[in-house]
Design an enzyme around this catalytic site. Sequence first.
Site, PDB file in Angstrom:
ATOM      1  N   PRO A  27       0.708  -1.192   0.102  1.00  0.00           N
ATOM      2  CA  PRO A  27       0.183  -0.058   0.024  1.00  0.00           C
ATOM      3  C   PRO A  27       0.729   1.211   0.008  1.00  0.00           C
ATOM      4  CG  PRO A  27      -0.534  -1.495   2.109  1.00  0.00           C
ATOM      5  CD  PRO A  27       0.480  -2.196   1.017  1.00  0.00           C
ATOM      6  N   ASN A  28       0.310   2.247  -0.812  1.00  0.00           N
ATOM      7  CA  ASN A  28       0.788   3.873  -0.833  1.00  0.00           C
ATOM      8  C   ASN A  28       2.114   3.700  -1.480  1.00  0.00           C
ATOM      9  OD1 ASN A  28      -1.256   4.853   0.606  1.00  0.00           O
ATOM     10  ND2 ASN A  28      -0.155   4.019   2.488  1.00  0.00           N
ATOM     11  N   ARG A  44       4.618  11.166  -2.979  1.00  0.00           N
ATOM     12  CA  ARG A  44       4.352  10.897  -1.560  1.00  0.00           C
ATOM     13  C   ARG A  44       5.331  11.342  -0.846  1.00  0.00           C
ATOM     14  NH1 ARG A  44       4.579   4.996   0.886  1.00  0.00           N
ATOM     15  NH2 ARG A  44       3.737   5.797   3.210  1.00  0.00           N
ATOM     16  N   TYR A  58      10.697   9.404   1.022  1.00  0.00           N
ATOM     17  CA  TYR A  58      10.694   8.364  -0.105  1.00  0.00           C
ATOM     18  C   TYR A  58      11.439   8.549  -1.371  1.00  0.00           C
ATOM     19  CZ  TYR A  58       7.568   6.550   3.535  1.00  0.00           C
ATOM     20  OH  TYR A  58       6.669   6.086   4.663  1.00  0.00           O
ATOM     21  N   ASN A 102       8.670  -4.714  -0.586  1.00  0.00           N
ATOM     22  CA  ASN A 102       8.698  -3.575   0.294  1.00  0.00           C
ATOM     23  C   ASN A 102       7.106  -3.584   0.667  1.00  0.00           C
ATOM     24  OD1 ASN A 102       7.932  -1.224   1.608  1.00  0.00           O
ATOM     25  ND2 ASN A 102       9.199   0.017   0.156  1.00  0.00           N
ATOM     26  N   ALA A 161       3.148   0.016   5.001  1.00  0.00           N
ATOM     27  CA  ALA A 161       2.740  -0.298   6.469  1.00  0.00           C
ATOM     28  C   ALA A 161       2.228  -1.694   6.786  1.00  0.00           C
ATOM     29  CB  ALA A 161       1.570   0.732   6.680  1.00  0.00           C
ATOM     30  N   GLU A 177      12.831  -8.420   2.647  1.00  0.00           N
ATOM     31  CA  GLU A 177      12.360  -7.206   2.943  1.00  0.00           C
ATOM     32  C   GLU A 177      12.983  -6.161   2.951  1.00  0.00           C
ATOM     33  OE1 GLU A 177      11.122  -7.385   7.106  1.00  0.00           O
ATOM     34  OE2 GLU A 177      10.837  -5.412   7.418  1.00  0.00           O
ATOM     35  N   HIS A 213      12.954  -1.589   2.572  1.00  0.00           N
ATOM     36  CA  HIS A 213      12.183  -0.314   2.722  1.00  0.00           C
ATOM     37  C   HIS A 213      13.113   0.753   2.338  1.00  0.00           C
ATOM     38  CE1 HIS A 213       9.363  -2.215   5.527  1.00  0.00           C
ATOM     39  NE2 HIS A 213      10.488  -2.837   5.981  1.00  0.00           N
ATOM     40  N   ARG A 248      12.480   6.549  12.362  1.00  0.00           N
ATOM     41  CA  ARG A 248      11.311   7.142  12.543  1.00  0.00           C
ATOM     42  C   ARG A 248      10.365   7.107  13.626  1.00  0.00           C
ATOM     43  NH1 ARG A 248       8.940   5.921   6.500  1.00  0.00           N
ATOM     44  NH2 ARG A 248       7.788   7.756   7.324  1.00  0.00           N
TER      45      ARG A 248
HETATM   46  C1  DQA Z   1       8.260   1.889   4.084  1.00  0.00           C
HETATM   47  C2  DQA Z   1       8.387   2.221   5.543  1.00  0.00           C
HETATM   48  C3  DQA Z   1       6.735   1.976   6.112  1.00  0.00           C
HETATM   49  O1  DQA Z   1       6.742   2.264   7.529  1.00  0.00           O
HETATM   50  C4  DQA Z   1       5.841   2.760   5.599  1.00  0.00           C
HETATM   51  O2  DQA Z   1       4.376   2.544   5.968  1.00  0.00           O
HETATM   52  C5  DQA Z   1       5.886   2.683   3.641  1.00  0.00           C
HETATM   53  C6  DQA Z   1       7.206   2.745   3.232  1.00  0.00           C
HETATM   54  C7  DQA Z   1       9.700   2.599   3.353  1.00  0.00           C
HETATM   55  O3  DQA Z   1       9.962   1.937   2.117  1.00  0.00           O
HETATM   56  O4  DQA Z   1      10.377   2.812   3.946  1.00  0.00           O
HETATM   57  O5  DQA Z   1       4.793   2.719   3.171  1.00  0.00           O
HETATM   58  O6  DQA Z   1       8.301   0.405   3.570  1.00  0.00           O
END
Ligand code: DQA
Length: 147
Positions: free
Chosen positions: A12-13, A20, A25, A76, A79, A100, A102, A109
Amino acid sequence: MTLVSILVMNGPNLSRLGRREPEIYGSLTLDDINRGLAGAFPEVSFEFFQSEYEGALLEKLFEVEDRGGCSGVVLNAGALTHYSIALRDAISAVTMPVVEVHLSNVHKREAFRRTSVISEVCAGVIGGFGADSYRLGVQALLGRLGG
Ligand code: DQA
């Protein structure tokens, strides 16, 4: 040349990258990142998948697994990383190694981002290097394969 196939999966996102919170990011879009990976690793056959939905990510993992699997997954989970037991169980349920990743350094954070419910069932964790986190994830999978 042996065919290495890697699924790059975003939760998501992450479809909003580029617009964003660029200060966190970066300014690259998800397409930019995916194109960068394809260019940097021409020997790898990539499949790219993004969804805003938890279940769609699980279905994609199972679809790839049922097709015979791939060499590994760079994930990735956004959340979902911090709370999705369903995603964790799906990663456990498949045989493919999952890395995994990020973009941001989640440990720098908010406190809730320091918990990952998926790390324990992943082959490894990479974070904090922006788009390079994905590249490092691919490299880590290639390294496991002896490439
Ligand atoms: C993320 C870090 C997560 O905490 C966040 O919710 C994201 C992006 C990152 O790539 O830094 O959506 O996975």
